[in-house]
Design an enzyme around this catalytic site. Structure first.
Site, PDB file in Angstrom:
ATOM      1  CE1 TYR A  66      -3.554   2.522   0.244  1.00 26.73           C
ATOM      2  CE2 TYR A  66      -2.355   3.442   2.303  1.00 26.73           C
ATOM      3  CZ  TYR A  66      -3.440   3.543   1.547  1.00 26.73           C
ATOM      4  OH  TYR A  66      -4.128   4.781   1.552  1.00 26.73           O
TER       5      TYR A  66
ATOM      6  CG  ASP B  86       5.925   4.094   0.621  1.00 24.85           C
ATOM      7  OD1 ASP B  86       6.319   4.641   1.487  1.00 24.85           O
ATOM      8  OD2 ASP B  86       4.922   3.671   0.281  1.00 24.85           O
TER       9      ASP B  86
ATOM     10  CE  LYS C 175       0.851   5.361   7.923  1.00 26.36           C
ATOM     11  NZ  LYS C 175       0.969   4.465   6.791  1.00 26.36           N
TER      12      LYS C 175
HETATM   13  C1  LIG Z   1       0.334   4.978   5.334  1.00 28.38           C
HETATM   14  C2  LIG Z   1       1.247   4.741   4.159  1.00 28.38           C
HETATM   15  C3  LIG Z   1       1.214   5.649   3.020  1.00 28.38           C
HETATM   16  C4  LIG Z   1       0.253   6.706   2.817  1.00 28.38           C
HETATM   17  O1  LIG Z   1       0.626   7.614   3.668  1.00 28.38           O
HETATM   18  P1  LIG Z   1      -0.855   8.625   4.009  1.00 28.38           P
HETATM   19  O2  LIG Z   1      -0.094   9.727   4.962  1.00 28.38           O
HETATM   20  O3  LIG Z   1      -2.014   7.835   4.674  1.00 28.38           O
HETATM   21  O4  LIG Z   1      -1.274   9.248   2.887  1.00 28.38           O
HETATM   22  C5  LIG Z   1       1.967   5.228   1.941  1.00 28.38           C
HETATM   23  N1  LIG Z   1       2.996   4.250   2.005  1.00 28.38           N
HETATM   24  C6  LIG Z   1       2.826   3.381   3.253  1.00 28.38           C
HETATM   25  C7  LIG Z   1       4.105   2.197   3.019  1.00 28.38           C
HETATM   26  C8  LIG Z   1       2.110   3.715   3.984  1.00 28.38           C
HETATM   27  O5  LIG Z   1       2.028   2.680   5.258  1.00 28.38           O
END
Ligand SMILES: *Cc1c(COP(=O)(O)O)cnc(C)c1O
Length: 435
Positions: free
Chosen positions: A148, A243, A271
């Site tokens: 994701y 990511d 995050k």
């Molecule tokens: C949470 C998440 C995102 C998206 O971040 P948001 O702040 O929710 O838009 C992208 N990549 C990973 C791996 C994530 O866990």
């Protein structure tokens, strides 16, 4: 099959919210659609705990999906946010806070020679993909099933997290043309990546990967998986995007992918670096990043990007870490994983537990869980029952079987150990139904 663990006030608030917010929430998993019932409405967090509108207290193992590294309302971060807010909430002009946080990040992620702050992980990924396409002149993006990367159109294809447990292969509203530009490969399968690159390597703008998958539950990479992606990308002139929106600054200082044998061209963060405020970042070597406006032709902007209050929060959080922070997180994760394993065994409930630092994956299956297919094979109905039994016993778990549990420095081994009986009750509630 109705489990409603929420109290009367939370239920009333949810009914009111549903009349104005879609599904009563601003992000789907929060609605409890994956586990049934009504979500408790949170009024306050303190350290390891959250308190709901009915005055119930829960040990929080979501921690804002990993954003809360130091628990709820860490005093140093709260003080910095108050001070910054008093100086003005937003200017749409440069402030010193932006490059100060950037310098701190670059010290720990040196490959982010140049970076940009945005307001979410989604935006960081979207921008990194634009850079990869702009820099390579290619269109195709490769992702892994169960990965994701936010809700941008091009990556809502066989995604994990809320998209996965909603059982949708992709999202409505994503054009087939956009979806076709994304190729999805199995996670942890270097041979599949090799085969794909033999045929299509020269079309690939970027491969995006969660170095440790955290959105199909927690699924660590097998030895050799990330080094293979590194070799394939760099042999084909494609960019490797790590990511690290979850993993960055959560598992160690900086990023995790260099410890797993990969050299990413671009890194995305979110995050933890915002300490609970809306922040994302993307960056890499000047060679790529200097192609972003105003220096280059790739456009990316944001009215609230680099917001001073959010920058203050991030800086204060990163500065508040000590030599004890990551060992404490590791101890919390180890205690949590051990508790889950021992209490599951005691109740004779088959589980597979994965752990990396303060991140824990709990799957109701004998395993092994190595990819999206094996993660989805776990018993999600049993997770839902376990979830509600835990909630009633005062433990707030992710309201979806496809998510990771997060400890913070406040989730101490002592606090976790005090909850052993609560975990025992939750496993007892799902015992005796092995097939
Ligand atoms: C949470 C998440 C995102 C998206 O971040 P948001 O702040 O929710 O838009 C992208 N990549 C990973 C791996 C994530 O866990």
């Amino acid at each position: 099959m109705t489990f409603d663990s929420a109290g009367p006030r939370s239920r009333a608030l949810f009914r009111r919210a549903e009349r104005v917010l879609v599904g009563g929430v601003d992000s789907p998993v929060r609605s409890f659609a994956q586990v049934g019932g009504t979500p408790p409405f949170i009024v306050r967090g303190e350290g390891a705990w959250i308190v709901d509108a009915d005055g119930r207290r829960y040990l929080d193992l979501v921690n804002s999906w990993g954003a809360n590294l130091l628990g709820h309302a860490p005093p140093a971060v709260v003080a910095a946010v108050r001070a910054a807010a008093g100086d003005g909430l937003s200017f749409g002009a440069p402030t010193e806070r932006e490059h100060r946080l950037a310098e701190r990040i670059r010290r720990e992620v040196p490959t982010m020679e140049r970076m940009r702050f945005v307001t979410s992980g989604t935006e960081a990924v979207m921008s990194a993909i634009r850079v990869a396409r702009g820099a390579t002149g290619r269109r195709r993006i490769v992702k892994f099933a169960g990965g994701y990367h936010g809700h941008l159109d091009g990556l809502l294809v066989r995604a994990g997290s809320g998209v996965a447990s909603a059982g949708r292969a992709a999202s409505g509203g994503v054009s087939p043309a956009t979806a076709r530009e994304t190729s999805v490969l199995p996670y942890n399968d270097p041979a599949a990546a090799e085969r794909f690159f033999r045929r299509h390597g020269s079309e690939v703008a970027a491969v995006i990967v969660e170095p440790i998958a955290g959105n199909m539950g927690l699924v660590p990479p097998r030895d050799g998986f990330l080094p293979t992606l590194d070799r394939l990308c760099h042999g084909a002139g494609a960019l490797l995007i790590a990511d690290e929106v979850i993993t960055g600054f959560r598992l160690r200082r900086g990023a995790i992918h260099p410890t797993l044998g990969a050299r990413a061209d671009l890194v995305t963060l979110g995050k933890v670096i915002g300490a609970g405020l809306p922040v994302g970042a993307y960056g890499g070597p000047r060679r790529w990043m200097d192609q972003v406006a105003p220096l280059g032709p790739i456009y990316q902007a944001g009215t609230l990007a680099g917001n001073p209050v959010a920058m203050a929060a991030g800086e204060a959080l990163l500065a508040a870490r000590t030599a004890r922070t990551y060992p404490a997180l590791d101890a919390a994760g180890a205690t949590l994983a051990g508790l889950l394993e021992s209490e599951a065994a005691r109740a004779r409930v088959p589980v597979t537990v994965h752990r990396r630092g303060s991140m824990v994956g709990l799957f109701f299956t004998q395993g092994p869980v190595t990819d999206f297919a094996s993660a989805q094979a776990a018993d999600s109905a049993r997770y839902a029952r376990f979830f509600h039994a835990a909630l009633r016993a005062g433990i707030y778990l992710p309201p979806s079987p496809m998510e990771t549990l997060f400890a913070s420095t406040e989730t101490t081994p002592e606090i976790l150990e005090q909850q052993r009986v609560a975990f025992r009750r939750a496993f007892a509630a799902v015992a005796g139904e092995n097939d």
